[in-house]
Design an enzyme around this catalytic site. Structure first.
Site, mmCIF file in Angstrom:
data_model
loop_
_atom_site.group_PDB
_atom_site.id
_atom_site.type_symbol
_atom_site.label_atom_id
_atom_site.label_comp_id
_atom_site.label_asym_id
_atom_site.label_seq_id
_atom_site.Cartn_x
_atom_site.Cartn_y
_atom_site.Cartn_z
ATOM 1 N N SER A 14 0.812 -1.226 0.000
ATOM 2 C CA SER A 14 0.000 0.000 0.000
ATOM 3 C C SER A 14 0.841 1.269 0.000
ATOM 4 O O SER A 14 0.391 2.323 -0.436
ATOM 5 C CB SER A 14 -0.933 0.008 1.225
ATOM 6 N N ARG A 15 2.076 1.197 0.509
ATOM 7 C CA ARG A 15 2.909 2.408 0.602
ATOM 8 C C ARG A 15 4.366 2.026 0.787
ATOM 9 O O ARG A 15 4.711 0.849 0.904
ATOM 10 C CB ARG A 15 2.426 3.328 1.725
ATOM 11 N N GLY A 36 -4.041 -6.043 0.705
ATOM 12 C CA GLY A 36 -3.973 -5.044 1.779
ATOM 13 C C GLY A 36 -4.218 -5.718 3.128
ATOM 14 O O GLY A 36 -4.592 -6.899 3.201
ATOM 15 N N ASN A 65 7.362 -8.164 2.273
ATOM 16 C CA ASN A 65 7.811 -6.796 2.554
ATOM 17 C C ASN A 65 7.187 -6.194 3.807
ATOM 18 O O ASN A 65 7.870 -5.464 4.538
ATOM 19 C CB ASN A 65 7.489 -5.906 1.343
ATOM 20 N N SER A 117 16.474 -5.986 7.313
ATOM 21 C CA SER A 117 16.914 -4.661 7.758
ATOM 22 C C SER A 117 18.377 -4.728 8.179
ATOM 23 O O SER A 117 18.874 -5.796 8.560
ATOM 24 C CB SER A 117 16.071 -4.234 8.970
ATOM 25 N N TYR A 130 11.944 -5.827 16.798
ATOM 26 C CA TYR A 130 12.189 -5.564 15.374
ATOM 27 C C TYR A 130 13.499 -6.214 14.941
ATOM 28 O O TYR A 130 13.552 -6.970 13.963
ATOM 29 C CB TYR A 130 12.242 -4.047 15.138
ATOM 30 N N ALA A 131 14.580 -5.941 15.697
ATOM 31 C CA ALA A 131 15.893 -6.494 15.343
ATOM 32 C C ALA A 131 15.879 -8.019 15.393
ATOM 33 O O ALA A 131 16.412 -8.695 14.510
ATOM 34 C CB ALA A 131 16.958 -5.930 16.286
ATOM 35 N N ALA A 132 15.221 -8.564 16.434
ATOM 36 C CA ALA A 132 15.157 -10.027 16.564
ATOM 37 C C ALA A 132 14.372 -10.634 15.401
ATOM 38 O O ALA A 132 14.757 -11.671 14.855
ATOM 39 C CB ALA A 132 14.522 -10.400 17.901
ATOM 40 N N THR A 214 21.874 -12.279 2.258
ATOM 41 C CA THR A 214 21.289 -11.106 2.907
ATOM 42 C C THR A 214 22.006 -9.903 2.297
ATOM 43 O O THR A 214 23.158 -9.638 2.639
ATOM 44 C CB THR A 214 21.498 -11.158 4.431
HETATM 45 P P1 NAP Z 1 5.730 1.514 5.882
HETATM 46 O O1 NAP Z 1 5.831 2.706 5.013
HETATM 47 O O2 NAP Z 1 5.398 1.676 7.324
HETATM 48 O O3 NAP Z 1 4.702 0.458 5.225
HETATM 49 C C1 NAP Z 1 4.469 -0.743 5.890
HETATM 50 C C2 NAP Z 1 3.610 -1.645 5.025
HETATM 51 O O4 NAP Z 1 3.388 -2.876 5.750
HETATM 52 C C3 NAP Z 1 2.255 -1.028 4.751
HETATM 53 O O5 NAP Z 1 1.814 -1.447 3.477
HETATM 54 C C4 NAP Z 1 1.382 -1.659 5.843
HETATM 55 O O6 NAP Z 1 0.029 -1.713 5.521
HETATM 56 C C5 NAP Z 1 1.977 -3.055 5.895
HETATM 57 N N1 NAP Z 1 1.663 -3.717 7.159
HETATM 58 C C6 NAP Z 1 2.109 -3.385 8.409
HETATM 59 N N2 NAP Z 1 1.575 -4.204 9.316
HETATM 60 C C7 NAP Z 1 0.782 -5.081 8.645
HETATM 61 C C8 NAP Z 1 -0.049 -6.151 9.021
HETATM 62 N N3 NAP Z 1 -0.204 -6.517 10.318
HETATM 63 N N4 NAP Z 1 -0.694 -6.851 8.059
HETATM 64 C C9 NAP Z 1 -0.581 -6.505 6.774
HETATM 65 N N5 NAP Z 1 0.176 -5.469 6.344
HETATM 66 C C10 NAP Z 1 0.846 -4.776 7.266
HETATM 67 O O7 NAP Z 1 7.089 0.665 5.868
HETATM 68 P P2 NAP Z 1 8.372 0.684 4.894
HETATM 69 O O8 NAP Z 1 9.341 1.662 5.436
HETATM 70 O O9 NAP Z 1 7.942 0.753 3.469
HETATM 71 O O10 NAP Z 1 8.961 -0.749 5.242
HETATM 72 C C11 NAP Z 1 8.700 -1.889 4.425
HETATM 73 C C12 NAP Z 1 9.602 -3.012 4.913
HETATM 74 O O11 NAP Z 1 10.963 -2.582 4.832
HETATM 75 C C13 NAP Z 1 9.356 -3.399 6.374
HETATM 76 O O12 NAP Z 1 9.504 -4.800 6.531
HETATM 77 C C14 NAP Z 1 10.484 -2.678 7.114
HETATM 78 O O13 NAP Z 1 10.841 -3.321 8.306
HETATM 79 C C15 NAP Z 1 11.593 -2.775 6.080
HETATM 80 N N6 NAP Z 1 12.647 -1.749 6.271
HETATM 81 C C16 NAP Z 1 12.357 -0.427 6.142
HETATM 82 C C17 NAP Z 1 13.358 0.503 6.328
HETATM 83 C C18 NAP Z 1 13.141 1.978 6.190
HETATM 84 O O14 NAP Z 1 14.079 2.741 6.430
HETATM 85 N N7 NAP Z 1 11.968 2.431 5.816
HETATM 86 C C19 NAP Z 1 14.664 0.072 6.644
HETATM 87 C C20 NAP Z 1 14.910 -1.282 6.775
HETATM 88 C C21 NAP Z 1 13.883 -2.192 6.574
HETATM 89 P P3 NAP Z 1 -0.977 -0.504 5.929
HETATM 90 O O15 NAP Z 1 -0.850 0.533 4.828
HETATM 91 O O16 NAP Z 1 -2.308 -1.152 5.995
HETATM 92 O O17 NAP Z 1 -0.535 0.029 7.268
#
Ligand code: NAP
Length: 224
Positions: A14-15, A36, A65, A117, A130-132, A214
């Site tokens: 979604s984002r 979604g 993701n 991550s 989160y880290a775990a 990784t």
């Molecule tokens: P984000 O903008 O917060 O988006 C999170 C996405 O996950 C949204 O589509 C959200 O859906 C969905 N989601 C969360 N909880 C959910 C649930 N219980 N069931 C179904 N969908 C769920 O996150 P992002 O930054 O794009 O991160 C995406 C991935 O990259 C994550 O795994 C994050 O840990 C990893 N990551 C991100 C970063 C960073 O700097 N951003 C760095 C390292 C790793 P909704 O729209 O419905 O909330």
């Protein structure tokens, strides 16, 4: 990879990074299914199992993701918080891989990429579950690569540093973001499209030999 239109499942489309992956794979010719939260809530493992067993067609690419990261120090954390983060970030990926991995293996091909991550191999205060969960994801990927590799399924993790998304803005104010940027070799945070580029390679036909890895994409944050 088969000689027909390719299909992909992307969680959390979604984002943020997930939306960029959906766009990129669509541009690359994939038919993308991005359920979604209303269709597939990753915190409910029984539902995830049912959804994965019923979903058609068996995807050529699976991108794990979706994730959440609600900062809290260990001393203040509830057991519920800890377990929920593990369910959304790690255990739901296990359910999806164990349902869809054998189906991909039966097709004799397939690609899985999990968004891990840099905190899978570094620590940061307040990021315990989160880290775990992300360290667990790296291990899950290595085992899945070994178990499904003989049947042509390649499985990898991508470890972003800091990417400009809602998640990063939610957990870091402007000063913190500036500090994080200055900690990278490139002097800036990453963009979702830059992570999507790596994911598209890993789950696309051009990847024929990278598996069980990784792959860090952090602008050099982990160099120091
Ligand atoms: P984000 O903008 O917060 O988006 C999170 C996405 O996950 C949204 O589509 C959200 O859906 C969905 N989601 C969360 N909880 C959910 C649930 N219980 N069931 C179904 N969908 C769920 O996150 P992002 O930054 O794009 O991160 C995406 C991935 O990259 C994550 O795994 C994050 O840990 C990893 N990551 C991100 C970063 C960073 O700097 N951003 C760095 C390292 C790793 P909704 O729209 O419905 O909330």
């Amino acid at each position: 990879m088969p000689d027909r239109p390719l299909t992909a499942i992307v969680t959390g489309g979604s984002r943020g990074i997930g939306a960029a992956v959906v766009d990129r794979l669509t541009t690359d010719g994939f038919q993308v299914n991005a359920p979604g939260r209303g269709e597939l809530d990753l915190s409910n493992l029984a539902t995830v199992r049912e959804w994965a067993e019923a979903v058609e067609p068996t995807p050529d690419a699976l991108v794990l993701n979706a994730g959440e990261n609600i900062p809290c120090r260990l001393a203040e954390m509830t057991t519920e918080h800890w377990l929920r983060t593990l369910d959304v970030n790690l255990n739901s990926s296990f359910e999806l891989i164990r349902s869809l991995g054998p189906r991909m293996a039966a097709e004799g091909s397939g690609r899985i990429a999990a968004i891990s991550s840099c905190f899978s191999f570094r620590g940061r205060s307040g990021r315990g579950p989160y880290a775990a969960s992300k360290a667990g994801l790296n291990s899950l990927v290595r085992v899945a690569a070994l178990e499904y590799g003989p049947d042509g399924v390649l499985v990898n993790a991508v470890c972003p540093g800091f990417v400009m998304t809602d998640l990063t803005r939610q957990n870091n104010d402007d000063d913190a973001i500036a500090q994080l940027a200055s900690g990278t070799a490139l002097g800036r945070l990453g963009e979702p499209e830059e992570v999507a580029e790596l994911v598209a390679f890993l789950v696309g036909a051009r990847n024929s030999y990278v598996t069980g890895q990784t792959m860090v994409i952090d602008g050099g944050y982990s160099c120091q």
